[in-house]
Scaffold this active site. Structure first.
Site, PDB file in Angstrom:
ATOM      1  N   CYS A   1       1.657  -8.083   5.633  1.00  0.00           N
ATOM      2  CA  CYS A   1       1.799  -8.840   4.379  1.00  0.00           C
ATOM      3  C   CYS A   1       2.739 -10.017   4.603  1.00  0.00           C
ATOM      4  O   CYS A   1       2.572 -11.077   4.022  1.00  0.00           O
ATOM      5  CB  CYS A   1       2.315  -7.941   3.279  1.00  0.00           C
ATOM      6  SG  CYS A   1       3.787  -7.033   3.718  1.00  0.00           S
TER       7      CYS A   1
ATOM      8  N   GLU B   1       2.861  -4.756  -4.786  1.00  0.00           N
ATOM      9  CA  GLU B   1       3.292  -5.392  -3.535  1.00  0.00           C
ATOM     10  C   GLU B   1       2.044  -6.040  -2.953  1.00  0.00           C
ATOM     11  O   GLU B   1       1.175  -5.349  -2.427  1.00  0.00           O
ATOM     12  CB  GLU B   1       3.837  -4.353  -2.553  1.00  0.00           C
ATOM     13  CG  GLU B   1       4.945  -3.472  -3.097  1.00  0.00           C
ATOM     14  CD  GLU B   1       6.303  -4.138  -3.054  1.00  0.00           C
ATOM     15  OE1 GLU B   1       6.409  -5.251  -2.523  1.00  0.00           O
ATOM     16  OE2 GLU B   1       7.256  -3.538  -3.580  1.00  0.00           O
TER      17      GLU B   1
HETATM   18  P1  NDP Z   1      -7.022  -3.958  -1.133  1.00  0.00           P
HETATM   19  O1  NDP Z   1      -6.560  -4.602  -2.383  1.00  0.00           O
HETATM   20  O2  NDP Z   1      -8.426  -4.164  -0.705  1.00  0.00           O
HETATM   21  O3  NDP Z   1      -6.829  -2.375  -1.239  1.00  0.00           O
HETATM   22  C1  NDP Z   1      -5.584  -1.772  -1.493  1.00  0.00           C
HETATM   23  C2  NDP Z   1      -5.804  -0.385  -2.044  1.00  0.00           C
HETATM   24  O4  NDP Z   1      -6.450  -0.477  -3.320  1.00  0.00           O
HETATM   25  C3  NDP Z   1      -6.721   0.466  -1.176  1.00  0.00           C
HETATM   26  O5  NDP Z   1      -6.281   1.797  -1.203  1.00  0.00           O
HETATM   27  C4  NDP Z   1      -8.037   0.289  -1.867  1.00  0.00           C
HETATM   28  O6  NDP Z   1      -8.950   1.290  -1.561  1.00  0.00           O
HETATM   29  C5  NDP Z   1      -7.593   0.344  -3.314  1.00  0.00           C
HETATM   30  N1  NDP Z   1      -8.541  -0.178  -4.291  1.00  0.00           N
HETATM   31  C6  NDP Z   1      -9.520  -1.093  -4.113  1.00  0.00           C
HETATM   32  N2  NDP Z   1     -10.173  -1.314  -5.286  1.00  0.00           N
HETATM   33  C7  NDP Z   1      -9.590  -0.506  -6.218  1.00  0.00           C
HETATM   34  C8  NDP Z   1      -9.793  -0.271  -7.612  1.00  0.00           C
HETATM   35  N3  NDP Z   1     -10.755  -0.900  -8.289  1.00  0.00           N
HETATM   36  N4  NDP Z   1      -9.011   0.613  -8.237  1.00  0.00           N
HETATM   37  C9  NDP Z   1      -8.031   1.253  -7.574  1.00  0.00           C
HETATM   38  N5  NDP Z   1      -7.786   1.087  -6.257  1.00  0.00           N
HETATM   39  C10 NDP Z   1      -8.553   0.219  -5.582  1.00  0.00           C
HETATM   40  O7  NDP Z   1      -6.008  -4.401  -0.008  1.00  0.00           O
HETATM   41  P2  NDP Z   1      -6.062  -4.050   1.543  1.00  0.00           P
HETATM   42  O8  NDP Z   1      -6.086  -2.590   1.764  1.00  0.00           O
HETATM   43  O9  NDP Z   1      -7.098  -4.858   2.179  1.00  0.00           O
HETATM   44  O10 NDP Z   1      -4.620  -4.542   2.022  1.00  0.00           O
HETATM   45  C11 NDP Z   1      -4.414  -5.831   2.469  1.00  0.00           C
HETATM   46  C12 NDP Z   1      -3.615  -6.610   1.460  1.00  0.00           C
HETATM   47  O11 NDP Z   1      -2.422  -5.928   1.160  1.00  0.00           O
HETATM   48  C13 NDP Z   1      -3.194  -7.964   1.979  1.00  0.00           C
HETATM   49  O12 NDP Z   1      -3.337  -8.921   0.967  1.00  0.00           O
HETATM   50  C14 NDP Z   1      -1.716  -7.748   2.315  1.00  0.00           C
HETATM   51  O13 NDP Z   1      -0.980  -8.928   2.334  1.00  0.00           O
HETATM   52  C15 NDP Z   1      -1.312  -6.806   1.237  1.00  0.00           C
HETATM   53  N6  NDP Z   1      -0.100  -6.068   1.588  1.00  0.00           N
HETATM   54  C16 NDP Z   1       1.068  -6.341   0.920  1.00  0.00           C
HETATM   55  C17 NDP Z   1       2.254  -5.709   1.272  1.00  0.00           C
HETATM   56  C18 NDP Z   1       3.529  -6.001   0.560  1.00  0.00           C
HETATM   57  O14 NDP Z   1       4.473  -5.212   0.728  1.00  0.00           O
HETATM   58  N7  NDP Z   1       3.652  -7.061  -0.214  1.00  0.00           N
HETATM   59  C19 NDP Z   1       2.283  -4.753   2.390  1.00  0.00           C
HETATM   60  C20 NDP Z   1       1.014  -4.518   2.990  1.00  0.00           C
HETATM   61  C21 NDP Z   1      -0.130  -5.167   2.605  1.00  0.00           C
HETATM   62  P3  NDP Z   1      -9.897   1.133  -0.272  1.00  0.00           P
HETATM   63  O15 NDP Z   1      -9.125   0.506   0.837  1.00  0.00           O
HETATM   64  O16 NDP Z   1     -10.239   2.517   0.034  1.00  0.00           O
HETATM   65  O17 NDP Z   1     -11.032   0.258  -0.719  1.00  0.00           O
END
Ligand code: NDP
Length: 454
Positions: free
Chosen positions: A260, A225
């Site tokens: 999002c 997502e």
């Molecule tokens: P990120 O991609 O930065 O992070 C998402 C999750 O992935 C976090 O828990 C993060 O950890 C983790 N993560 C980061 N790097 C890795 C890795 N190498 N391996 C495994 N896990 C990893 O996204 P954001 O948290 O900044 O969220 C914002 C984004 O999410 C926006 O683009 C938004 O549009 C999207 N989004 C989409 C939704 C949908 O339903 N389509 C709903 C909500 C948000 P950590 O944060 O601890 O670094």
């Protein structure tokens, strides 16, 4: 790991991060726990999740405060999320049994049926912007389907993630069926190397692609997502231009644009453009910016400091190409990760602002002359999450909505998610669906039975 309050920049908590070893231990326990959990009936598992919902409701104020302190989300919006997200539990209550029970397909000489078995232990790697909504879409549905869950909250919503664990265990989910993994992206990376039975991710396109490619060789389900660059188009026949402007502004600036499915770009028919922009700016000017713990605040700080530079760069690039900043464009002179709500006109698709996800309190409003031009611009994006059309004519709106390459379309509404319909992105916005009956089945694998008595 330090948890920082984005409104005050103060450290509110120190947490111990998980390690590869602690993750391996948790996974081992979850594998054992899942075997027993899957033997419970759907009704038994549902009852526990309903009890969890009751605990969330009873502790809603405390939970909302935790969410506001760690993400900066204004308290009224935090309360709205904590209680509003309980509609997922209502959806499961009404639908889970129907879509998870085995189905008899044919009853001839060979009796054919399908059962929906859980996958095993799944990873739920989640985002911080709506941790209740997007978390529940995965872990509650996965648990009801009989899976165990290893939940990694975003590092920016870790305290909320730990509360989920506490309340789920209190409600009766066994400790070896739901576990958290605390830490930043590097800790999330360990999950990709662990032997999980599925990866359910909510977050950015970049991380989503990384996760999908890293685990591809294991051939386990991966669901993504991801982000969006969601357009909203206002046709010239819209009856109440002011109301359309109020809705569009809320869609763009709710939770500081960190949704999002936030409205990320607006197109307006040239015949009503000036009037729409005037109403839009007047509405945004009413948004009170400040302390997110204050009930009257609509705009709090951004959750992550680094997003400020991304947005300021978009503003500067757009200005250098001829855009006009008609509201905001700068930061208030106070502590915290604040940015004033920003509105730009004279924007075009050669500006990052109209093409790349902003994820913040900023919007470009572009003038168009025909529905065809609007359609071309709306589809001119690598993303495909949602799109909205405002018009008094359903048929005219529908004609356009049918041609949009996105997972969800809206007529005279925007920035909303319903548990009744699938939540899915196209193109760079994702893969697979949560919610609806499709989301209920997302956490299962079908087994086909072909049975002949001899
Ligand atoms: P990120 O991609 O930065 O992070 C998402 C999750 O992935 C976090 O828990 C993060 O950890 C983790 N993560 C980061 N790097 C890795 C890795 N190498 N391996 C495994 N896990 C990893 O996204 P954001 O948290 O900044 O969220 C914002 C984004 O999410 C926006 O683009 C938004 O549009 C999207 N989004 C989409 C939704 C949908 O339903 N389509 C709903 C909500 C948000 P950590 O944060 O601890 O670094």
């Amino acid at each position: 790991m330090q948890v920082i309050n984005p409104a005050t920049e103060e450290i509110i908590k120190d947490l111990t991060e998980d390690t590869q070893t602690s993750i391996a231990q948790k996974l081992n326990q979850l594998k054992k726990g899942q075997a027993l959990w899957s033997q419970k009936t759907i009704d038994e598992r549902l009852e526990i999740i309903i009890r969890f919902g009751g605990l969330v409701k009873a502790n809603a104020d405390e939970l909302a405060e935790i969410l506001t302190k760690e993400t900066g989300k204004p308290i009224t919006q935090s309360k709205g999320e904590v209680t509003g997200s309980l509609n997922r539990i209502e959806h499961l209550k009404s639908n889970a049994k129907k879509w998870l029970s085995s189905e008899k397909i044919a009853s001839g000489e060979v009796i054919e049926s399908i059962t929906y078995e859980p996958l095993g232990v799944i990873a739920n790697i989640s985002a911080w912007n709506f941790p209740y909504n997007v978390g529940y879409n995965v872990f509650l549905y996965a648990l009801v389907a009989g899976n165990a869950v290893l939940y990694k909250p975003s590092e920016y919503a870790s305290l909320t993630g730990l509360k989920f664990k506490e309340l789920l265990h209190q409600a009766g989910v066994p400790k070896d069926v739901f576990e958290t993994v605390i830490g930043a992206g590097s800790v999330g990376q360990h999950l990709l190397e662990a032997d999980l039975d599925g990866y359910y991710f909510t977050g950015s396109h970049k991380t989503g692609v990384h996760i999908a490619t890293t685990v591809a060789h294991r051939l386990v389900p991966v669901q993504l997502e991801l982000g969006g660059k969601d357009p909203l188009y206002v046709m010239d026949d819209v009856q109440d231009i002011n109301q359309a402007a109020i809705n569009a502004a809320e869609g763009a600036f709710y939770n500081n644009g960190q949704s999002c499915c936030a409205v990320e770009r607006i197109y307006v028919d040239e015949r009503i453009y000036d009037e729409f922009v005037a109403h839009f700016v007047a509405e945004v000017k009413t948004y009170k910016i400040g302390d997110p713990m204050d009930e009257s605040t609509f705009t709090g700080p951004l959750t992550r400091a680094q997003q400020i530079d991304i947005i300021l760069n978009q503003i500067n690039e757009a200005k250098s190409k001829g855009a006009e900043v008609i509201l905001g464009g700068d930061r208030p002179d106070s502590k915290g990760y604040y940015l004033n709500p920003t509105v730009l006109t004279q924007v075009t698709h050669n500006m990052g602002l109209m093409k790349e996800e902003s994820f913040g309190p900023i919007i470009g409003i572009q003038k168009v002359s025909t529905d065809k031009e609007a359609l071309t611009l709306m589809n001119d994006t690598p993303y495909g999450l949602t799109a909205a059309v405002y018009s008094s004519d359903e048929n005219r709106a529908r004609k356009l909505l049918d041609q949009l390459n996105v997972g969800t379309v809206y007529w005279n509404c925007c920035d909303r998610v319903s548990p009744n319909t699938p939540w899915s992105g196209r193109k760079n916005s994702g893969l697979g669906s949560t919610l609806s009956y499709q989301g209920i089945r997302s956490f299962t694998q079908p087994k086909s039975y072909q049975m002949r008595g001899l």
